[in-house]
Design an enzyme around this catalytic site. Structure first.
Site, PDB file in Angstrom:
ATOM      1  N   GLY B 137       0.827  -1.216   0.000  1.00 42.58           N
ATOM      2  CA  GLY B 137       0.000   0.000   0.000  1.00 42.58           C
ATOM      3  C   GLY B 137       0.852   1.252   0.000  1.00 42.58           C
ATOM      4  CB  CYS B 138       0.278   4.559   1.569  1.00 45.22           C
ATOM      5  SG  CYS B 138      -1.437   4.784   1.083  1.00 45.22           S
ATOM      6  CB  VAL B 139       4.332   1.604   3.700  1.00 36.10           C
ATOM      7  CG1 VAL B 139       4.406   0.122   3.307  1.00 36.10           C
ATOM      8  CG2 VAL B 139       5.529   1.966   4.567  1.00 36.10           C
TER       9      VAL B 139
END
Lengths: 97, 349
Positions: B137-139
């Site tokens: 995801g965003c990481v």
């Protein structure tokens, strides 16, 4: 529409839309006692608006601390919504007379 | 090891937030009474507009998850190809120089994966080691840089390319009128970015990767993620992200920097994933950042929205091209994502 009816509606919305399975009483706090985070609080507000066909004032959401506050806000909005209809209805009657 | 360059590619279909609002409004009125409140919710995310993978009128033709994923597979290759070529050109390298290709995404699935398909389209050397990673995801933008740096630490004469493609609009569940989905529909956009990371034996102009740290927060799976339904990815989004930032990020950044004999005051530039306004504000408070420290990130959020893992790479690209820190100064790249987890990357410019 009396407060007991509104409270029953809130209980139903909380169960269906924010997953609250426990009891809901007027003195309970929305954040601390019902464990509502900001998204769940928003969900509750929007879903009671849908259920009662009203528009609560988002600017005053922060004033909704307890279930009782929410009941009062809903009751107030319902009254406001019904007022013009009642006034119109009264005028219609006068016109007919 | 250094980040030699970053290149990005946005789909050509840009819509301002008001146009997107108008398109969504008709759907909302089917179920919601107070649509003004929902519109205010969309405006509160402070996004000015977003690039979409497809022209807006084509989204009505996406009837199934298969339809959406087919579009994802096609557009991901287009923007992915462009992003890689731009990054390689900036680094002064060609496709024959690539030794490893890391591909990160959380918005679509394909086998062969997008990196494999780009092997053919870009005529990358057959020896390239491919590492497709789904689900960070965003990481994944910051974590991808960290994993690319780990790779070239082992092979200091080699070149690793990190590619992030996120086409969030193709995950949007239009029949899902829940509040988390409504927030997501106002926040997330589409794009791709590639970073070229080279080993210590190669020259590069970009920042040196000194170290990285992964931090996993146990028992926080419910904070953010996907539920998988018959119609595709259904967003899980709680209000817990700013809380995690407030409670843990300062502690974790301090511990990471302390291991290098550093403190927050030694960091001159912050390259952060945007999240959303509440996350960024929580970050500014938790890290006690000076005014303007996250300006590049705020601008990215306003300009194109949250592009999941692609965002932090675009913030890095903007920092490298238009806001380049003083040579020798220290920077910190950071992002958070489902797990819940953080990734920190210490940079020397």
């Amino acid at each position: 529409m009396n407060d007991a009816f509104i409270l029953a509606g809130i209980r139903d919305v909380a169960r269906k839309h924010v997953g609250w399975e426990g009891p809901i009483e007027p003195d309970m706090r929305l954040v601390e006692d019902l464990s509502l985070d900001s998204i769940k609080l928003l969900t509750l507000a929007i879903e009671v608006e849908n259920r009662f066909q009203i528009c609560l004032d988002p600017e005053r959401d922060h004033e909704l601390i307890t279930v009782r506050d929410l009941v009062a806000a809903i009751s107030h909005q319902i009254s406001d919504t019904q007022k013009p209809e009642e006034e119109n209805s009264h005028r219609d009657t006068e016109d007919t007379e | 090891m250094n980040i030699a360059s970053v290149g990005s590619a946005l789909p050509p279909h840009f819509y301002d937030q008001e146009t997107l609002l108008a398109a969504l409004r008709a759907n909302w009125t089917q179920r919601h009474h107070n649509v003004d409140r929902l519109e205010a919710l969309h405006r509160n995310v402070l996004v000015g507009g977003r690039h979409l993978a497809l022209p807006i009128e084509e989204y009505d033709n996406l009837k199934t998850w298969g339809d959406s994923n087919d579009a994802w597979t096609r557009v991901a290759q287009d923007v992915g190809e462009t992003a890689i070529l731009r990054a390689l050109e900036k680094a002064g390298l060609g496709v024959d120089d690539v030794d490893a290709l890391i591909f990160v995404t959380v918005t679509g699935v394909a086998t062969p994966s997008i990196d494999a398909r780009l092997m053919n389209r870009l005529h990358l050397p057959p020896r390239v080691k491919r590492m497709p990673i789904f689900g960070l995801g965003c990481v994944a933008g910051a974590a991808g840089i960290a994993r690319a740096a780990d790779y070239v630490r082992a092979y200091p004469d080699q070149v690793a390319v990190l590619l992030s493609v996120e086409l969030c609009s193709l995950t949007l569940q239009r029949q899902d009128l829940s509040i988390p989905n409504l927030i997501a529909s106002g926040l997330f956009g589409d794009g791709a970015a590639a970073a070229v990371v080279v080993g210590a034996e190669r020259r590069a102009d970009g920042p040196q990767v000194i170290d990285s740290r992964s931090i996993f927060y146990p028992d926080s799976e419910e904070v953010m993620g996907w539920d998988i339904s018959e119609s595709g990815f259904k967003i899980v989004l709680s209000a817990g992200v700013p809380e995690v930032v407030k409670h843990y990020l300062g502690r974790d950044v301090d511990a990471f920097l302390d291991d290098h004999g550093l403190s927050r005051s030694d960091i001159r530039s912050w390259v952060s994933h945007p999240g959303g306004p509440k996350v960024l504000t929580a970050m500014e408070e938790a890290l006690e950042l000076p005014d303007g420290a996250l300006d590049v990130t705020w601008n990215s959020l306003r300009s194109v929205g949250n592009l999941s893992s692609t965002s932090v790479l675009m913030v890095l690209e903007d920092t490298m091209s238009d806001h380049r820190p003083e040579p020798g100064s220290l920077g910190l790249m950071l992002a958070m994502g489902p797990g819940f987890c953080s990734e920190l990357v210490l940079l020397r410019w």
